[in-house]
Motif scaffolding. Structure first.
Motif, short mmCIF file in Angstrom:
data_model
loop_
_atom_site.label_atom_id
_atom_site.label_comp_id
_atom_site.label_asym_id
_atom_site.label_seq_id
_atom_site.Cartn_x
_atom_site.Cartn_y
_atom_site.Cartn_z
N ILE A 35 38.94 17.54 59.32
CA ILE A 35 38.45 16.93 58.08
C ILE A 35 37.08 16.29 58.31
CG2 ILE A 35 38.87 15.13 56.37
CD1 ILE A 35 41.83 15.72 56.61
N ASN A 36 36.88 15.70 59.48
CA ASN A 36 35.57 15.10 59.75
C ASN A 36 34.48 16.18 59.78
OD1 ASN A 36 34.27 12.55 60.18
ND2 ASN A 36 33.78 13.24 62.25
N ALA A 37 34.83 17.37 60.26
CA ALA A 37 33.87 18.49 60.23
C ALA A 37 33.56 18.87 58.78
CB ALA A 37 34.43 19.68 61.00
N ALA A 38 34.59 18.88 57.94
CA ALA A 38 34.38 19.19 56.52
C ALA A 38 33.54 18.11 55.86
CB ALA A 38 35.73 19.32 55.82
N PHE A 39 33.80 16.86 56.22
CA PHE A 39 33.05 15.75 55.64
C PHE A 39 31.60 15.75 56.15
CE2 PHE A 39 36.83 12.74 54.53
CZ PHE A 39 37.27 13.67 53.61
N LYS A 40 31.40 16.19 57.37
CA LYS A 40 30.04 16.34 57.87
C LYS A 40 29.29 17.37 57.04
CE LYS A 40 27.33 17.60 61.97
NZ LYS A 40 27.37 18.01 63.40
N ASP A 41 29.95 18.48 56.77
CA ASP A 41 29.38 19.51 55.92
C ASP A 41 29.03 18.93 54.55
OD1 ASP A 41 28.61 22.05 55.00
OD2 ASP A 41 30.66 22.59 54.43
N ARG A 42 29.94 18.11 54.02
CA ARG A 42 29.73 17.48 52.71
C ARG A 42 28.52 16.56 52.72
NH1 ARG A 42 34.59 13.87 50.24
NH2 ARG A 42 34.06 12.64 52.08
N VAL A 43 28.38 15.76 53.77
CA VAL A 43 27.25 14.84 53.88
C VAL A 43 25.93 15.62 54.02
CG1 VAL A 43 26.13 13.14 55.40
CG2 VAL A 43 28.54 12.87 54.78
N GLN A 44 25.95 16.66 54.84
CA GLN A 44 24.72 17.41 55.08
C GLN A 44 24.26 18.19 53.86
OE1 GLN A 44 25.83 19.67 58.59
NE2 GLN A 44 24.92 18.14 59.96
#
Length: 245
Positions: free
Chosen positions: A81-90
């Motif tokens: 999920i943190n990888a998905a949230f990183k994608d979301r932030v970027q």
């Protein structure tokens, strides 16, 4: 989006020890490789398909080795999920200083990201763990917190009183997540217009309110729902800004 050093430091977690003794006689695979495997499954299939056993099978190691490196399925899911949230932030557009423009861009970008991670929107709406913040390794950024900070800055710049700003964040994220889940699960009325229309036609004369809604209700899709709902939210936030002292 570029995070400030304050956000980066605040989002870093305390160190954690590995769980248990390393299994013997098994090929070793790094924690990073296991997480990369899990991310691949989540992006191509669904978050619900990610498990310790699945990772072990994909990488040719025992589940015990996966547990040794990750500790528990919670650690694995949080890392994905943190990888998905990183994608979301970027993916977040640069701020313009115009609060309505920035909130709309934030919402549209967030929806687009959720559409790239099958099962994530449904998870966010139905689970309590990791829907906001994540367990991260020393030196890593909690991208749930970075995201929370980003929208907080927008709402602060909008001059919303703090109680209204907090509610605005919650409503906005709930709305985006619901639309993403509706699209993912094909739940919009238009996706079932044939069934809904024929069902209502059989009993319309006995239910005048249903008859009144029927013709237009079956034309509603997720895209028009998102546009209309976001406009209503932005107008509501505008009203809240007027409550500023």
């Amino acid at each position: 989006m570029s995070e400030s050093s304050t956000t980066s430091e605040a989002a870093k977690a305390a160190p954690r020890k590995r769980s248990g003794r390393r299994p013997k006689g098994d090929q070793d695979v790094s924690r990073d490789a296991m997480i990369a495997c899990a991310i691949g499954i989540a992006r191509n299939e669904s978050l619900t398909e990610v498990s310790m056993v699945r990772i072990g099978k994909e990488l040719g190691v025992a589940a015990g080795m996966v547990h040794y490196h990750l500790g528990s399925r919670d650690e694995l899911i949080s890392a994905v999920i943190n990888a998905a949230f990183k994608d979301r932030v970027q993916r977040l557009p640069a701020l313009t200083g115009e609060w309505r423009t920035d909130i709309e861009a934030f919402a549209r970008s967030s929806l687009a990201t959720l559409e790239c991670w099958p099962g994530l929107a449904t998870y966010i709406l139905t689970e309590n763990k990791f829907r906001l913040f994540q367990r991260v390794q020393p030196g890593e950024i909690d991208y749930g917190l970075a995201y929370f900070d980003h929208i907080g800055q927008i709402l602060k710049a909008a001059a919303l009183p703090q109680p209204f700003a907090a509610m605005a964040y919650h409503l906005l994220l709930l709305f985006v997540s619901v639309i993403a889940a509706e699209k993912e699960n094909h739940q919009a009325p238009h996706a079932h217009s044939g069934f809904i229309g024929s069902y209502l036609m059989k009993s319309a004369q006995h239910y005048p309110g249903a008859e009144f809604l029927a013709a237009d209700f079956v034309t509603i899709d997720s895209g028009s729902t998102f546009d209309s709902g976001l406009a209503v939210l932005l107008d509501g936030f505008e009203g809240w800004r007027k409550c500023s002292p």
